[in-house]
Structure formats: structure tokens, C-alpha cells
Write a protein that holds these residues in place. Sequence first.
Motif, PDB file in Angstrom:
ATOM      1  N   THR A 180       0.840  -1.194   0.000  1.00 23.14           N
ATOM      2  CA  THR A 180       0.000   0.000   0.000  1.00 23.14           C
ATOM      3  C   THR A 180       0.876   1.245   0.000  1.00 23.14           C
ATOM      4  O   THR A 180       0.579   2.224  -0.688  1.00 23.14           O
ATOM      5  N   LEU A 203      -8.538   3.161  -0.864  1.00 23.94           N
ATOM      6  CA  LEU A 203      -7.993   2.230   0.130  1.00 23.94           C
ATOM      7  C   LEU A 203      -9.094   1.729   1.063  1.00 23.94           C
ATOM      8  O   LEU A 203      -9.177   0.539   1.361  1.00 23.94           O
ATOM      9  N   SER A 256     -11.227  -0.697  -0.831  1.00 25.78           N
ATOM     10  CA  SER A 256     -10.521  -1.955  -1.091  1.00 25.78           C
ATOM     11  C   SER A 256     -10.412  -2.823   0.151  1.00 25.78           C
ATOM     12  O   SER A 256     -10.361  -4.044   0.055  1.00 25.78           O
ATOM     13  N   GLN A 257     -10.375  -2.199   1.325  1.00 22.48           N
ATOM     14  CA  GLN A 257     -10.285  -2.964   2.558  1.00 22.48           C
ATOM     15  C   GLN A 257     -11.624  -3.568   2.957  1.00 22.48           C
ATOM     16  O   GLN A 257     -11.670  -4.535   3.706  1.00 22.48           O
ATOM     17  N   ASN A 268      -6.397  -6.872  -0.175  1.00 19.47           N
ATOM     18  CA  ASN A 268      -6.606  -5.429  -0.169  1.00 19.47           C
ATOM     19  C   ASN A 268      -5.843  -4.716  -1.276  1.00 19.47           C
ATOM     20  O   ASN A 268      -6.381  -3.833  -1.931  1.00 19.47           O
ATOM     21  N   VAL A 269      -4.562  -5.080  -1.472  1.00 17.05           N
ATOM     22  CA  VAL A 269      -3.766  -4.361  -2.469  1.00 17.05           C
ATOM     23  C   VAL A 269      -4.233  -4.658  -3.886  1.00 17.05           C
ATOM     24  O   VAL A 269      -4.172  -3.788  -4.751  1.00 17.05           O
ATOM     25  N   ASN A 325      -7.370  -5.311  -4.676  1.00 16.23           N
ATOM     26  CA  ASN A 325      -8.579  -4.481  -4.761  1.00 16.23           C
ATOM     27  C   ASN A 325      -8.213  -3.020  -4.993  1.00 16.23           C
ATOM     28  O   ASN A 325      -8.870  -2.314  -5.757  1.00 16.23           O
ATOM     29  N   LEU A 326      -7.147  -2.556  -4.337  1.00 20.11           N
ATOM     30  CA  LEU A 326      -6.723  -1.163  -4.465  1.00 20.11           C
ATOM     31  C   LEU A 326      -6.254  -0.843  -5.882  1.00 20.11           C
ATOM     32  O   LEU A 326      -6.643   0.182  -6.440  1.00 20.11           O
ATOM     33  N   CYS A 339      -9.297  -0.641  -8.043  1.00 21.62           N
ATOM     34  CA  CYS A 339     -10.031   0.623  -7.825  1.00 21.62           C
ATOM     35  C   CYS A 339      -9.345   1.789  -8.527  1.00 21.62           C
ATOM     36  O   CYS A 339      -9.995   2.587  -9.211  1.00 21.62           O
TER      37      CYS A 339
END
Length: 184
Positions: free
Chosen positions: A33, A56, A59-60, A66-67, A69-70, A73
Motif C-alpha cells: 500500500t 484504500l 478496497s479494505q 486489499n492491495v 482491490n486497491l 479501484c
Amino acid sequence: MSDLSHSLPPPRLRSLFLLCFKIGILSFGGGLTGWLYQGFVLQQRWIDEDDFASSLAISQMLPGANVVNLVICMGEQLRGPIGALSCVVGFLVGPFFAVIALCQVFDALAGFALLPAISDGVAFAAMGLLVVMCIHGLRRAMRFPPSVAIVVVTAFLVGVLEMPLIPVVLVLAPISVALSWRRA
């Protein structure tokens, strides 16, 4: 997106792919991140801090890494679905092959005494990037004092009282959203 983001032309798909490839291949050991923040916000200025923080947060909340998803996004925000695809492929293709190669290297060097020091150094660099990102986030949060209160309460409940994160977020998220909504 901010006015700065609208005044610049959208990045080329190749540029998105290459930045995500570089981050994906060079950032083993965590801190992804922080690397994404460094690349998208500080270096390229494709996304401002507020948009990054929003991406962020989203995405979480989504299932999955998460990363990943980030990057999806941010790629979608910058270039739509094809941008999201470009970012995620760039982000994952390098590490996929690198992990296979590194597994072979680590097996060959298992007895090498300097190997733990090298991997610790990479991990400490990643932690440093995460600290920088947290400092920037706190600076951004300081512009709106109620957000600092939410951060402090969350840190106290989860970090000090060791309450489970999900119930804490389920209670504090609506409060945080309501405070932000009133501000807007």
C-alpha cells in the motif's frame, strides 16, 4: 477526483501496467500500500491523497487481497475497466513468476548466513513506507478533527483493549460516515 486529476490527461494503459508491474515485482515482504501510494500519489500524481484514501477504504471492505482491490479501484478510476485490468495484470504477472524463481533461489541458498539479514532489510524498508503513508494519512485527517477522534478511538479499542476489529468498525464506520457527511 480532485481538480488536479481532472486537469491532467489520463495515464496511458502502458504506464499503468508498468507502474503496477514495477511495484508488484519490487515490493516483496509487505508495504504494498505504501508503494502504491508513493507511485500513484506522490510520484505520478495521477490520484490525490483523498481519492487514494477513499480507494484504500473501499478496497479494505471488499473481499480478497486489499492491495489487489486497491490497484483495481485506482485503475478503474483512471481508465475504466480496461485500466483496472491493466493494473491488476501488471501487478500480478511479475510476482507470479518471481515467486517461482525465488523459491528455487531460496532453496539453493538455504545455508547462506546473510540471507536472513537481506530479507529483514527488505521488510524494514517496506515498514518505513507504511509509516510514511500513515504520517500522510494523519496529516490529512488533522484537517478534520472528528476524523482524528475516530482514529484514536479505533486504535484504542483494537490496539489497547484488544477488541475484535470487525465489530469496532461496524460501530465506528457509520459514525465516521455521518461526521463526514455533515462536513460535506
